[in-house]
Design a protein around this motif. Structure first.
Motif, PDB file in Angstrom:
ATOM      1  N   PRO A   1      20.318  39.264  13.173  1.00  0.00           N
ATOM      2  CA  PRO A   1      21.682  39.218  12.620  1.00  0.00           C
ATOM      3  C   PRO A   1      21.952  37.948  11.830  1.00  0.00           C
ATOM      4  CG  PRO A   1      21.704  38.915  15.001  1.00  0.00           C
ATOM      5  CD  PRO A   1      20.324  39.343  14.644  1.00  0.00           C
ATOM      6  N   ALA A   2      22.770  38.102  10.798  1.00  0.00           N
ATOM      7  CA  ALA A   2      23.060  36.986   9.895  1.00  0.00           C
ATOM      8  C   ALA A   2      24.315  36.225  10.303  1.00  0.00           C
ATOM      9  CB  ALA A   2      23.192  37.492   8.461  1.00  0.00           C
ATOM     10  N   THR A   3      25.431  36.924  10.472  1.00  0.00           N
ATOM     11  CA  THR A   3      26.713  36.228  10.616  1.00  0.00           C
ATOM     12  C   THR A   3      27.499  36.617  11.857  1.00  0.00           C
ATOM     13  OG1 THR A   3      27.803  37.914   9.241  1.00  0.00           O
ATOM     14  CG2 THR A   3      26.934  35.957   8.121  1.00  0.00           C
ATOM     15  N   SER A   4      27.076  37.617  12.604  1.00  0.00           N
ATOM     16  CA  SER A   4      27.873  38.117  13.732  1.00  0.00           C
ATOM     17  C   SER A   4      27.170  37.838  15.047  1.00  0.00           C
ATOM     18  CB  SER A   4      28.116  39.624  13.599  1.00  0.00           C
ATOM     19  OG  SER A   4      28.798  39.910  12.390  1.00  0.00           O
ATOM     20  N   GLY A   5      27.949  37.335  16.020  1.00  0.00           N
ATOM     21  CA  GLY A   5      27.431  37.148  17.364  1.00  0.00           C
ATOM     22  C   GLY A   5      26.920  35.750  17.614  1.00  0.00           C
ATOM     23  N   PRO A   6      26.812  35.373  18.886  1.00  0.00           N
ATOM     24  CA  PRO A   6      26.354  34.019  19.229  1.00  0.00           C
ATOM     25  C   PRO A   6      24.888  33.776  18.911  1.00  0.00           C
ATOM     26  CG  PRO A   6      26.601  35.380  21.201  1.00  0.00           C
ATOM     27  CD  PRO A   6      27.170  36.179  20.068  1.00  0.00           C
ATOM     28  N   ALA A   7      24.109  34.848  18.757  1.00  0.00           N
ATOM     29  CA  ALA A   7      22.687  34.693  18.448  1.00  0.00           C
ATOM     30  C   ALA A   7      22.398  34.912  16.965  1.00  0.00           C
ATOM     31  CB  ALA A   7      21.863  35.666  19.288  1.00  0.00           C
ATOM     32  N   SER A   8      23.381  34.745  16.130  1.00  0.00           N
ATOM     33  CA  SER A   8      23.208  34.969  14.694  1.00  0.00           C
ATOM     34  C   SER A   8      22.655  33.724  14.018  1.00  0.00           C
ATOM     35  CB  SER A   8      24.536  35.348  14.054  1.00  0.00           C
ATOM     36  OG  SER A   8      25.441  34.264  14.099  1.00  0.00           O
ATOM     37  N   LEU A   9      22.177  33.907  12.800  1.00  0.00           N
ATOM     38  CA  LEU A   9      21.665  32.780  12.016  1.00  0.00           C
ATOM     39  C   LEU A   9      22.778  31.784  11.713  1.00  0.00           C
ATOM     40  CD1 LEU A   9      19.309  31.484  10.476  1.00  0.00           C
ATOM     41  CD2 LEU A   9      19.918  32.904   8.504  1.00  0.00           C
ATOM     42  N   LEU A  10      24.003  32.281  11.518  1.00  0.00           N
ATOM     43  CA  LEU A  10      25.117  31.390  11.227  1.00  0.00           C
ATOM     44  C   LEU A  10      25.345  30.419  12.390  1.00  0.00           C
ATOM     45  CD1 LEU A  10      27.336  30.754   9.165  1.00  0.00           C
ATOM     46  CD2 LEU A  10      28.808  32.369  10.370  1.00  0.00           C
ATOM     47  N   THR A  11      25.239  30.896  13.628  1.00  0.00           N
ATOM     48  CA  THR A  11      25.385  30.014  14.787  1.00  0.00           C
ATOM     49  C   THR A  11      24.285  28.968  14.825  1.00  0.00           C
ATOM     50  OG1 THR A  11      26.373  31.848  16.038  1.00  0.00           O
ATOM     51  CG2 THR A  11      25.570  29.969  17.296  1.00  0.00           C
ATOM     52  N   ILE A  12      23.062  29.370  14.514  1.00  0.00           N
ATOM     53  CA  ILE A  12      21.943  28.424  14.483  1.00  0.00           C
ATOM     54  C   ILE A  12      22.189  27.345  13.435  1.00  0.00           C
ATOM     55  CG2 ILE A  12      19.468  28.179  14.077  1.00  0.00           C
ATOM     56  CD1 ILE A  12      20.146  29.617  16.657  1.00  0.00           C
ATOM     57  N   PHE A  13      22.673  27.731  12.269  1.00  0.00           N
ATOM     58  CA  PHE A  13      22.930  26.754  11.212  1.00  0.00           C
ATOM     59  C   PHE A  13      24.033  25.780  11.631  1.00  0.00           C
ATOM     60  CE2 PHE A  13      21.054  27.795   6.855  1.00  0.00           C
ATOM     61  CZ  PHE A  13      19.907  28.329   7.407  1.00  0.00           C
ATOM     62  N   TRP A  14      25.089  26.279  12.245  1.00  0.00           N
ATOM     63  CA  TRP A  14      26.149  25.377  12.692  1.00  0.00           C
ATOM     64  C   TRP A  14      25.622  24.402  13.747  1.00  0.00           C
ATOM     65  CZ3 TRP A  14      30.365  29.735  13.254  1.00  0.00           C
ATOM     66  CH2 TRP A  14      30.906  29.993  11.982  1.00  0.00           C
ATOM     67  N   LEU A  15      24.743  24.882  14.618  1.00  0.00           N
ATOM     68  CA  LEU A  15      24.138  23.996  15.611  1.00  0.00           C
ATOM     69  C   LEU A  15      23.285  22.932  14.932  1.00  0.00           C
ATOM     70  CD1 LEU A  15      23.516  23.283  18.565  1.00  0.00           C
ATOM     71  CD2 LEU A  15      21.672  24.989  18.508  1.00  0.00           C
ATOM     72  N   LEU A  16      22.519  23.325  13.926  1.00  0.00           N
ATOM     73  CA  LEU A  16      21.709  22.354  13.185  1.00  0.00           C
ATOM     74  C   LEU A  16      22.594  21.342  12.457  1.00  0.00           C
ATOM     75  CD1 LEU A  16      18.923  24.687  11.724  1.00  0.00           C
ATOM     76  CD2 LEU A  16      18.661  22.953  13.501  1.00  0.00           C
ATOM     77  N   HIS A  17      23.737  21.789  11.913  1.00  0.00           N
ATOM     78  CA  HIS A  17      24.669  20.852  11.291  1.00  0.00           C
ATOM     79  C   HIS A  17      25.101  19.788  12.296  1.00  0.00           C
ATOM     80  CE1 HIS A  17      24.582  23.427   7.953  1.00  0.00           C
ATOM     81  NE2 HIS A  17      25.664  24.157   8.168  1.00  0.00           N
ATOM     82  N   ALA A  18      25.448  20.226  13.506  1.00  0.00           N
ATOM     83  CA  ALA A  18      25.909  19.287  14.527  1.00  0.00           C
ATOM     84  C   ALA A  18      24.803  18.310  14.924  1.00  0.00           C
ATOM     85  CB  ALA A  18      26.406  20.061  15.755  1.00  0.00           C
ATOM     86  N   LEU A  19      23.575  18.805  15.074  1.00  0.00           N
ATOM     87  CA  LEU A  19      22.464  17.934  15.432  1.00  0.00           C
ATOM     88  C   LEU A  19      22.173  16.917  14.335  1.00  0.00           C
ATOM     89  CD1 LEU A  19      20.009  20.526  17.056  1.00  0.00           C
ATOM     90  CD2 LEU A  19      21.346  18.765  18.225  1.00  0.00           C
TER      91      LEU A  19
END
Length: 597
Positions: free
Chosen positions: A41-59
């Motif tokens: 999945p790209a943008t929906s759900g906690p396991a989506s790529l969008l969530t991963i990108f936001w986590l990488l932004h924070a890191l």
């Protein structure tokens, strides 16, 4: 909890990670590749790529803060501010004009590729599924407040421009520049790099191309250091794999630039030994003769007939009236040719710079390049040989001029002049040169485009302000627009469809015989009105501005589109009724009307 040596190693690795200028992009590209290949999945759900990108932004933000604190403690405030101040000023320079969204320039098409992620459930559903940069930008566009999304674009463009300038700075350092001249070289390079009259960083700022260009420049910097026997070859090869990965998931033209640039740098090795240079020249001539005796393939013969190749099937750069020279000049411009002359003057002091400047041009003259380009470009796109000149973006345009200015100042004033003054003088000379040259062909000075702020009407900002509320409230995705083809395109930005043909290129296929009129606009939309599945049609008229820009400077200088194409026309209710529309709703300003066929 952690030993002092462990913390020291962590800070060292963190500093190297951010100082590379490119390693911080790799986690995003790796995550994108995994989700793309895994149909995730790209943008929906906690396991989506969008969530991963936001986590990488924070890191990354946390890591940057830790590094800043560590450097402050290690260097002290004065040294940290002295290092950061020029880069902060450069960032302000990049940010001031805002994003380049002049219609119908490619910026709006890149924005469409960004916003279309909103309707992609999975990563592999995007029309450009191998370009991670669009999703990276979308991760910021998604969280930006309404009205602040274009500010987010400007901040992203500033960030990627600074990254490119930083790797250009590291390339200059690898070629032998001192720190101050390297910063000036990076600044000048960012101002003169481009195509036609357009600045590279401004025009392609929020596309995927800068990521590939960053990887290419970082590769060249590493190869230049390896030629000076600084890093071991194994380290260069490992990093080369990382750069290839980054290029593949950004823009594959980077592979051609990397190959040409690396080959150009290797000329520096040949220049040190006359026998080696003579042997290489003999092999190259033998290969050229063999290709000429074998005869051209059909694609090579077509390119030769069109004037792209010369009699020995190399790219015909020496024919001043031919198309190959004209396209080459659109990359180099007057500054590029002067820079090439300067590279000849400074070749003893900067041999690798001279090799990197002339190597790509010499390679294009060889028939092997003609064969590779004729076949490669024909398979990669439908434009044929037209895009060959992009490989010349690998030349560090402006570097040799800065090097010559630095040597001239040192020679005139002696060795006692402070390095700070030498850098200031070199920068002043470069800026004065760039500010006084015309922007159109055949000079192609991009200073004006780097600093130009596009008026709201030419950037469609007033049209976007009219459409955005309708797009946000409308549930009828089959609605069509009347008012201008530009309204169709802005609606596509606000209502993106993954498989839709870009209205930008539909617009470019239609040429108005003269300045656009309301009747022309209604005629253009006749096909959409005839669609039986369209229940409602939204007529959108741009909100009036204090001034109306009569034409586009970019269009006039580049001849890339007609200068009157962006002028927004108006349509009154009488014309609507004559065209078969019935007005339903009008807003308080009379700017937007919903109509029925």
């Amino acid at each position: 909890m952690f030993s002092s040596s462990t913390l020291a190693n962590f800070h060292r690795d963190l500093r190297r990670y951010f100082a590379s200028g490119w390693a911080c992009l790799l986690p995003y590209v790796a995550a994108f590749a995994v989700f793309r290949l895994g149909h995730l999945p790209a943008t929906s759900g906690p396991a989506s790529l969008l969530t991963i990108f936001w986590l990488l932004h924070a890191l990354h933000l946390t890591g940057a803060v830790l590094l800043a604190v560590q450097q402050w403690q290690r260097w002290g405030s004065r040294r940290v501010l002295g290092f950061a101040a020029p880069w902060l000023l450069l960032g302000a320079f990049y940010c001031a004009p805002g994003p380049y969204l002049e219609f119908p320039a490619d910026g709006w098409e890149h924005l469409r590729r960004i916003t279309v992620w909103a309707n992609c459930a999975f990563v592999d559903q995007h029309p450009e599924p191998t370009k991670a940069a669009y999703f990276f930008i979308y991760s910021f566009w998604r969280i930006a407040p309404e009205g602040g999304q274009f500010t987010a674009l400007a901040l992203y463009g500033t960030g990627v421009s600074l990254l490119f300038s930083w790797v250009s700075y590291r390339l200059a350092r690898s070629l032998g520049f001192d720190r101050r001249l390297a910063f000036v070289a990076a600044l000048v390079h960012s101002l003169v790099l481009g195509n036609n009259t357009f600045s590279f960083l401004r025009y392609y700022g929020f596309s995927s191309t800068p990521w590939a260009q960053i990887a290419v420049v970082a590769l060249l910097a590493s190869v230049a250091r390896w030629l000076r026997k600084v890093p071991p070859l194994r380290e260069v090869l490992v990093q080369g794999g990382c750069w290839a990965f980054l290029i593949y998931w950004s823009h594959r033209q980077g592979f051609g630039l990397a190959a040409v640039g690396t080959a150009g740098l290797l000329f520096a090795v040949l220049m040190r030994n006359v026998r080696r240079l003579a042997a290489t020249a003999g092999i190259a001539m033998l290969a050229a003769a063999l290709l000429w005796l074998l005869g051209p393939t059909p694609l090579v013969a077509t390119a030769r007939a069109q004037g792209w190749l010369n009699h020995w099937y190399g790219v015909d750069l020496l024919c001043l009236g031919g198309p190959a020279f004209a396209r080459t000049n659109q990359i180099l411009g007057l500054v590029g040719w002067i820079n090439a002359l300067a590279a000849l003057v400074v070749w003893r002091r900067y041999p690798s710079l001279t090799a990197l400047t002339f190597g790509p041009l010499l390679l294009l003259l060889h028939p092997a390049s003609g064969y590779l380009l004729a076949h490669g470009l024909a398979e990669a796109n439908g434009a044929g040989f037209l895009l060959f000149h992009r490989v010349l973006l690998v030349i560090p345009n402006g570097f040799a001029l800065v090097a010559l200015a630095g040597l001239a100042v040192r020679h005139r004033t002696g060795s006692g002049i402070p390095p700070e003054i030498r850098g200031v003088i070199a920068a002043a000379v470069a800026v004065l040169l760039l500010a006084t040259l015309p922007g159109g062909g055949p000079v192609y000075n991009r200073w004006w485009h780097s600093t130009a702020k596009v008026p709201d009407d030419l950037a469609l900002r007033n049209l976007d302000r009219a459409i955005a509320p309708l797009a946000a409230a409308s549930e009828n995705h089959s609605a069509f627009l009347v008012g201008s083809p530009t309204a169709l395109f802005v609606w596509e930005i606000r209502h993106p469809q993954p498989n839709a043909l870009s209205p930008l290129y539909e617009h470019r296929l239609y040429h108005y015989p003269q300045r656009r009129s309301p009747v022309d606009d209604l005629n253009v939309t006749a096909a959409y009105r005839a669609n039986p599945t369209a229940r409602n049609v939204l007529f959108v008229q741009a909100r009036p501005t204090s001034t109306e820009t009569p034409g586009s400077t970019a269009a006039r200088l580049s001849e890339h589109w007609n200068s009157y194409e962006v002028a927004l026309s108006t349509v009154d209710e009488n014309l609507l009724r004559k065209a078969g529309f019935q007005p339903l709703v009008k807003d308080a300003e009379g700017s937007v009307t919903a109509v029925r066929k």
